[in-house]
Design a protein around this motif. Structure first.
Motif, PDB file in Angstrom:
ATOM      1  N   THR A   1       0.668  -1.634  -0.096  1.00  0.00           N
ATOM      2  CA  THR A   1      -0.077   0.008   0.160  1.00  0.00           C
ATOM      3  C   THR A   1       0.960   0.936  -0.273  1.00  0.00           C
ATOM      4  O   THR A   1       1.680   1.369   0.913  1.00  0.00           O
ATOM      5  N   CYS A   2       0.441   2.189  -0.816  1.00  0.00           N
ATOM      6  CA  CYS A   2       1.533   3.610  -0.865  1.00  0.00           C
ATOM      7  C   CYS A   2       0.664   4.383   0.218  1.00  0.00           C
ATOM      8  O   CYS A   2      -0.136   4.562   0.556  1.00  0.00           O
TER       9      CYS A   2
ATOM     10  N   CYS B   1      -1.318   7.379  -1.134  1.00  0.00           N
ATOM     11  CA  CYS B   1      -2.498   7.785  -1.455  1.00  0.00           C
ATOM     12  C   CYS B   1      -3.498   6.311  -1.283  1.00  0.00           C
ATOM     13  O   CYS B   1      -4.620   6.386  -1.695  1.00  0.00           O
TER      14      CYS B   1
ATOM     15  N   ARG C   1      -3.159   0.627  -3.120  1.00  0.00           N
ATOM     16  CA  ARG C   1      -2.147  -0.935  -3.189  1.00  0.00           C
ATOM     17  C   ARG C   1      -2.718  -1.111  -4.640  1.00  0.00           C
ATOM     18  O   ARG C   1      -2.723  -0.987  -5.560  1.00  0.00           O
TER      19      ARG C   1
ATOM     20  N   LEU D   1       6.088   0.514  -7.003  1.00  0.00           N
ATOM     21  CA  LEU D   1       6.140   1.166  -6.243  1.00  0.00           C
ATOM     22  C   LEU D   1       7.867   1.268  -5.498  1.00  0.00           C
ATOM     23  O   LEU D   1       8.271   0.303  -6.140  1.00  0.00           O
TER      24      LEU D   1
ATOM     25  N   ARG E   1      10.537   1.555  -2.374  1.00  0.00           N
ATOM     26  CA  ARG E   1      10.814   1.011  -0.864  1.00  0.00           C
ATOM     27  C   ARG E   1      11.473   2.159  -0.900  1.00  0.00           C
ATOM     28  O   ARG E   1      12.592   2.531  -1.411  1.00  0.00           O
TER      29      ARG E   1
ATOM     30  N   TRP F   1       5.718   2.109   1.594  1.00  0.00           N
ATOM     31  CA  TRP F   1       5.983   1.919  -0.425  1.00  0.00           C
ATOM     32  C   TRP F   1       5.474   3.247  -0.581  1.00  0.00           C
ATOM     33  O   TRP F   1       4.308   3.726   0.017  1.00  0.00           O
ATOM     34  N   LEU F   2       5.523   3.829  -1.569  1.00  0.00           N
ATOM     35  CA  LEU F   2       5.308   5.007  -1.919  1.00  0.00           C
ATOM     36  C   LEU F   2       5.804   4.621  -3.418  1.00  0.00           C
ATOM     37  O   LEU F   2       5.660   4.565  -4.481  1.00  0.00           O
ATOM     38  N   HIS F   3       4.265   5.824  -4.588  1.00  0.00           N
ATOM     39  CA  HIS F   3       4.433   6.041  -5.745  1.00  0.00           C
ATOM     40  C   HIS F   3       5.266   6.604  -6.359  1.00  0.00           C
ATOM     41  O   HIS F   3       4.978   7.983  -5.703  1.00  0.00           O
TER      42      HIS F   3
ATOM     43  N   CYS G   1       1.774  11.525  -4.310  1.00  0.00           N
ATOM     44  CA  CYS G   1       1.209  10.604  -3.715  1.00  0.00           C
ATOM     45  C   CYS G   1       3.040  10.936  -2.556  1.00  0.00           C
ATOM     46  O   CYS G   1       2.223  10.975  -1.079  1.00  0.00           O
TER      47      CYS G   1
END
Length: 132
Positions: free
Chosen positions: A30-31, A34, A37, A43, A45, A67-69, A74
């Motif tokens: 999951t970001c 935002c 998932r 994504l 890390r 985790w991030l887009h 985001c």
């Protein structure tokens, strides 16, 4: 012999078949920005190192990760919500300058068309893996 009727609440539903879960063997995260998932290939890390948030490109740095887009929106949401300290379980504020620079660099490359596909994806929808 007396036969009792089954209660519909006791009977379990059949499990889903793998056909209905196309990414069943791919890890999903999951970001923190935002809250959507996505597959881990989509994504970034990030980890906390010395009060800074850094991108873990190889996904091998020790410690708790978030985790991030790789999307400026985001990142802005994650910073506004103070999601990094909470997700990384770090007390106080963290400096996300390196993550911001990384996202800006990757976004600029995608907009300029120097990278194959849009937002790091090939036409078939698979993530593009780059060598560090």
């Amino acid at each position: 012999m007396k036969v009792e009727a089954l209660d519909s609440g006791v009977v379990q539903r059949p499990r889903r078949v793998a056909e209905h879960q196309p990414h069943r063997n791919s890890p999903v995260r999951t970001c923190v920005g935002c809250k959507r998932r996505a597959l881990i290939g989509e994504l970034l890390r990030v980890v906390a190192v010395d009060r800074r948030v850094v991108v873990d490109g190889r996904r091998r740095l020790p410690g708790r990760g978030a985790w991030l887009h790789p999307d400026p929106d985001c990142l802005a949401k994650a910073e506004r919500r103070r999601a990094f300290p909470r997700a990384l379980r770090a007390p106080g504020a963290l400096d996300a300058r390196e993550v911001r620079e990384h996202v800006e660099r990757t976004t600029t490359h995608h907009e300029a068309g120097t990278s194959p596909g849009s937002r790091g994806f090939k036409e078939a929808g698979r993530p593009v893996m780059s060598q560090p």
